[in-house]
Design a protein around this motif. Sequence first.
Motif, PDB file in Angstrom:
ATOM      1  N   MET A   1      34.439   1.992  37.685  1.00 27.72           N
ATOM      2  CA  MET A   1      34.219   3.264  36.992  1.00 27.72           C
ATOM      3  C   MET A   1      32.734   3.564  36.893  1.00 27.72           C
ATOM      4  N   ASN A   2      32.335   4.757  37.237  1.00 27.67           N
ATOM      5  CA  ASN A   2      30.954   5.197  37.077  1.00 27.67           C
ATOM      6  C   ASN A   2      30.624   5.294  35.594  1.00 27.67           C
ATOM      7  N   ARG A   3      29.512   4.682  35.168  1.00 26.90           N
ATOM      8  CA  ARG A   3      29.186   4.646  33.736  1.00 26.90           C
ATOM      9  C   ARG A   3      28.925   6.046  33.169  1.00 26.90           C
ATOM     10  N   ILE A   4      28.318   6.920  33.976  1.00 27.42           N
ATOM     11  CA  ILE A   4      28.063   8.286  33.521  1.00 27.42           C
ATOM     12  C   ILE A   4      29.385   8.987  33.216  1.00 27.42           C
ATOM     13  N   CYS A   5      30.309   8.904  34.153  1.00 26.15           N
ATOM     14  CA  CYS A   5      31.611   9.552  33.964  1.00 26.15           C
ATOM     15  C   CYS A   5      32.336   8.978  32.763  1.00 26.15           C
ATOM     16  N   ASP A   6      32.232   7.673  32.598  1.00 21.69           N
ATOM     17  CA  ASP A   6      32.913   7.010  31.486  1.00 21.69           C
ATOM     18  C   ASP A   6      32.335   7.454  30.147  1.00 21.69           C
ATOM     19  N   LEU A   7      31.025   7.514  30.051  1.00 22.95           N
ATOM     20  CA  LEU A   7      30.374   7.897  28.793  1.00 22.95           C
ATOM     21  C   LEU A   7      30.617   9.354  28.432  1.00 22.95           C
ATOM     22  N   LEU A   8      30.625  10.225  29.438  1.00 22.67           N
ATOM     23  CA  LEU A   8      30.727  11.659  29.189  1.00 22.67           C
ATOM     24  C   LEU A   8      32.157  12.188  29.302  1.00 22.67           C
ATOM     25  N   HIS A   9      33.070  11.329  29.742  1.00 22.63           N
ATOM     26  CA  HIS A   9      34.482  11.731  29.916  1.00 22.63           C
ATOM     27  C   HIS A   9      34.592  12.886  30.910  1.00 22.63           C
ATOM     28  N   ILE A  10      33.946  12.706  32.062  1.00 21.27           N
ATOM     29  CA  ILE A  10      33.983  13.699  33.129  1.00 21.27           C
ATOM     30  C   ILE A  10      34.436  13.039  34.424  1.00 21.27           C
ATOM     31  N   THR A  11      34.740  13.860  35.415  1.00 23.24           N
ATOM     32  CA  THR A  11      35.239  13.354  36.690  1.00 23.24           C
ATOM     33  C   THR A  11      34.117  13.046  37.667  1.00 23.24           C
ATOM     34  N   HIS A  12      33.088  13.899  37.680  1.00 22.85           N
ATOM     35  CA  HIS A  12      31.974  13.749  38.609  1.00 22.85           C
ATOM     36  C   HIS A  12      30.666  13.570  37.832  1.00 22.85           C
ATOM     37  N   PRO A  13      29.800  12.651  38.250  1.00 20.79           N
ATOM     38  CA  PRO A  13      28.562  12.379  37.504  1.00 20.79           C
ATOM     39  C   PRO A  13      27.486  13.434  37.766  1.00 20.79           C
TER      40      PRO A  13
ATOM     41  N   ALA B   1      20.455   5.662  41.166  1.00 22.19           N
ATOM     42  CA  ALA B   1      20.947   6.585  40.141  1.00 22.19           C
ATOM     43  C   ALA B   1      22.467   6.492  40.060  1.00 22.19           C
ATOM     44  N   GLU B   2      22.988   6.767  38.884  1.00 25.19           N
ATOM     45  CA  GLU B   2      24.442   6.790  38.721  1.00 25.19           C
ATOM     46  C   GLU B   2      24.958   8.210  38.544  1.00 25.19           C
TER      47      GLU B   2
ATOM     48  N   VAL C   1      14.571   1.945  38.305  1.00 28.10           N
ATOM     49  CA  VAL C   1      15.767   1.163  38.644  1.00 28.10           C
ATOM     50  C   VAL C   1      15.526  -0.313  38.361  1.00 28.10           C
ATOM     51  N   GLY C   2      16.420  -0.908  37.616  1.00 29.58           N
ATOM     52  CA  GLY C   2      16.334  -2.318  37.287  1.00 29.58           C
ATOM     53  C   GLY C   2      15.443  -2.648  36.112  1.00 29.58           C
ATOM     54  N   LYS C   3      14.761  -1.623  35.536  1.00 24.99           N
ATOM     55  CA  LYS C   3      13.840  -1.885  34.437  1.00 24.99           C
ATOM     56  C   LYS C   3      14.369  -1.415  33.087  1.00 24.99           C
ATOM     57  N   VAL C   4      15.437  -0.649  33.100  1.00 21.56           N
ATOM     58  CA  VAL C   4      16.133  -0.266  31.870  1.00 21.56           C
ATOM     59  C   VAL C   4      17.623  -0.487  32.092  1.00 21.56           C
ATOM     60  N   LYS C   5      18.322  -0.755  31.015  1.00 21.96           N
ATOM     61  CA  LYS C   5      19.761  -1.003  31.124  1.00 21.96           C
ATOM     62  C   LYS C   5      20.576   0.283  31.116  1.00 21.96           C
ATOM     63  N   LEU C   6      19.973   1.370  30.649  1.00 21.09           N
ATOM     64  CA  LEU C   6      20.699   2.638  30.568  1.00 21.09           C
ATOM     65  C   LEU C   6      21.064   3.149  31.961  1.00 21.09           C
ATOM     66  N   PRO C   7      22.227   3.787  32.101  1.00 23.34           N
ATOM     67  CA  PRO C   7      22.533   4.442  33.373  1.00 23.34           C
ATOM     68  C   PRO C   7      21.546   5.579  33.620  1.00 23.34           C
ATOM     69  N   LEU C   8      21.069   5.669  34.851  1.00 23.60           N
ATOM     70  CA  LEU C   8      20.047   6.638  35.208  1.00 23.60           C
ATOM     71  C   LEU C   8      20.638   7.841  35.930  1.00 23.60           C
ATOM     72  N   MET C   9      20.123   9.012  35.595  1.00 17.31           N
ATOM     73  CA  MET C   9      20.419  10.233  36.346  1.00 17.31           C
ATOM     74  C   MET C   9      19.098  10.759  36.891  1.00 17.31           C
ATOM     75  N   LEU C  10      19.140  11.347  38.070  1.00 21.20           N
ATOM     76  CA  LEU C  10      17.928  11.871  38.683  1.00 21.20           C
ATOM     77  C   LEU C  10      17.921  13.384  38.638  1.00 21.20           C
TER      78      LEU C  10
END
Length: 317
Positions: A1-13, A200-201, A173-182
């Motif tokens: 599961m894509n973390r962005i989609c999971d957090l936001l409850h969406i289909t596409h990040p 990016a996720e 990338v790799g320096k923060v644990k948060l999922p990244l968006m560009l």
Amino acid sequence: MNRICDLLHITHPIIQAPMSWLTDAKLVAAVNEAGGLGFLAPHAGQNSNPSSNDEVLSRMRAEIAKVRTLTDKPFGVPVVVSYDLSLMPRMADLLIEEQVPVVLDNGYLDETLYRRFKDAGMTIICRLGNPNLQDAQKAEALGADILVVTGFDEGGTLPQKEVGSFSVLADFVGKVKLPLMLAGGIADADSVRAAMVLGAEGVYVGTAFIATHECRAAQSVKEWLTQASADDLLLYRTEPYYYRSLPTALGKRLHAMSEEGASRAEIAKLMNGGTGMRLGMLEGDFEQGYVSVGTGVSRINRIVSVKELINQLMAAV
């Protein structure tokens, strides 16, 4: 599961960026129904400047209500919707009262507001206007759920450093644990795929959503976007750092002032706050307004529906 989609409850990040005058309930609902996350903007659904902070708040409350008549899916609102930053606590009150699912912090990193949003069960997206690791780590410590990193390829107010989007992403990338968006220059499937390959996720998209049927931008602006390229854009200094525009009459004047050494304050005064964008992008007045877009404009060649755009963006992922 894509973390962005999971957090936001969406289909596409994919997040549709708030774009001052250019968003409204119709656009946000279309993005939501197509599987992304839509954001209302400071002047969402409006055609005139507000006369007071009370009007700013009442307008936003009304537009939130309109979104809920069109979709039952999550959506977002920025906590900063005015040049008057003292409005932030009152806007936070409104967002919490209205139970808005997602809030956007444009890098102000206010500990009290973060605590309030977390206590209210809201998802916090932090978008750093000037991406740097120290602020990213602070956002993570405060409780941000998602981090948006922005490169110099974006439209609107540009970062201080002239570093391209993909180079900025590589720094995080790799320096923060948060999922990244560009954010910055993302306008087609290839740029989405490149962002994902680099770590990016998800992606945060503005310019490409302007050239959709559901966006309230002037039709003449949309048509110009399909014909323009990044080579057409004029870059100029202003407050706080830089801005760019397609070559409207005002855009040419702002660029010339910058080249001739005018101060950032002088150029910002002529831009006239959000009014220049309203005239240029909402009303299609290319004499008195400017048209702010990112370098991704080179990859926009036709006006499409929001659903078609999101499907196109995700085609190579």
